[in-house]
Design a protein around this motif. Structure first.
Motif: not given
Length: 230
Positions: A27-38
């Motif tokens: 999954v390529l997960a796109c969002a602006r919140d880098a911490d939540r994505l990590q």
């Protein structure tokens, strides 16, 4: 199989990313919140790849998606899930807020499709899922700009399907009722299950939709909690 999901750091997008990862997808997960994505990437055991992008900034979308897609040999499809809304009278929206509502809920999805579609056409396979709203099909006061964007997404989805289906590419529109996420400033888990969908349940329905046989396309799916007032 590799899927690109926007709005993946929370709510429906997060549940969908985790469920796809559990089923063996990348999954390529796109969002602006880098911490939540990590955090999401760690939860998935590495199946989720963070793509930090602010869909409210139209200038970011093409370049950042281009970089992410260039690293992938195959793209199974995209779920345009990102969105936000505000329940208030039209004249209480500033001009800037109205523009941002249209950008995130409609224009960004069009831009994402523009970035991904050449790959899908070249493969002669793939699936675009646009997460809309039941407000695309029914009126509601105090949601005029949001509803306009979702009406636009419905028109875009159905027209695009008729353009690309002969090349083996599917386009589906998912119109949901109230979902128990942080939409509108609420907190996920705060809404009663009788009148709001669980995001994990809606994620399961989207997975069922994309797992239909190759000769089947669900062009539009509407789903509501049983207790929602229409």
């Amino acid at each position: 199989m590799t899927w690109l999901i926007t709005g993946a750091s929370r709510g429906l997008g997060r549940h969908l990313a985790l469920q796809l990862a559990q089923r063996g997808h990348r999954v390529l997960a796109c969002a602006r919140d880098a911490d939540r994505l990590q955090t999401l990437a760690a939860e998935s055991g590495g199946a989720v790849v963070p793509v930090v992008i602010d869909l409210a900034d139209a200038t970011q979308i093409g370049p950042r998606l281009g970089e992410a897609l260039a690293r992938e040999a195959h793209i199974s499809g995209v779920v345009n899930n990102a969105g936000f809304g505000a329940y208030k009278p039209f004249l209480e929206h500033s001009e800037a807020e109205s523009i941002q509502l249209v950008q995130v809920n409609l224009t960004a999805a069009i831009q994402v499709c523009h970035a991904v579609l050449p790959r899908l056409l070249a493969q002669r396979s793939g699936h675009i899922v646009n997460v809309g709203s039941d407000l695309a099909r029914r009126p509601l006061a105090n949601m005029a700009v949001y509803a306009a964007a979702k009406h636009g997404l419905a028109g875009f989805s159905h027209s695009l399907l008729r353009e690309v289906k002969q090349a083996g590419v599917k386009v589906s529109l998912v119109n949901s009722g109230i979902v128990d996420t942080d939409f509108g400033g609420a907190a996920e888990g705060s809404r009663d299950a009788h009148w709001s969908l669980r995001p994990a349940q809606l994620a399961q329905l989207i997975i069922q939709l994309i797992e239909q046989p190759g000769n089947v396309v669900v062009d539009e799916l509407s789903v509501h909690p049983l207790g929602q007032d229409f």
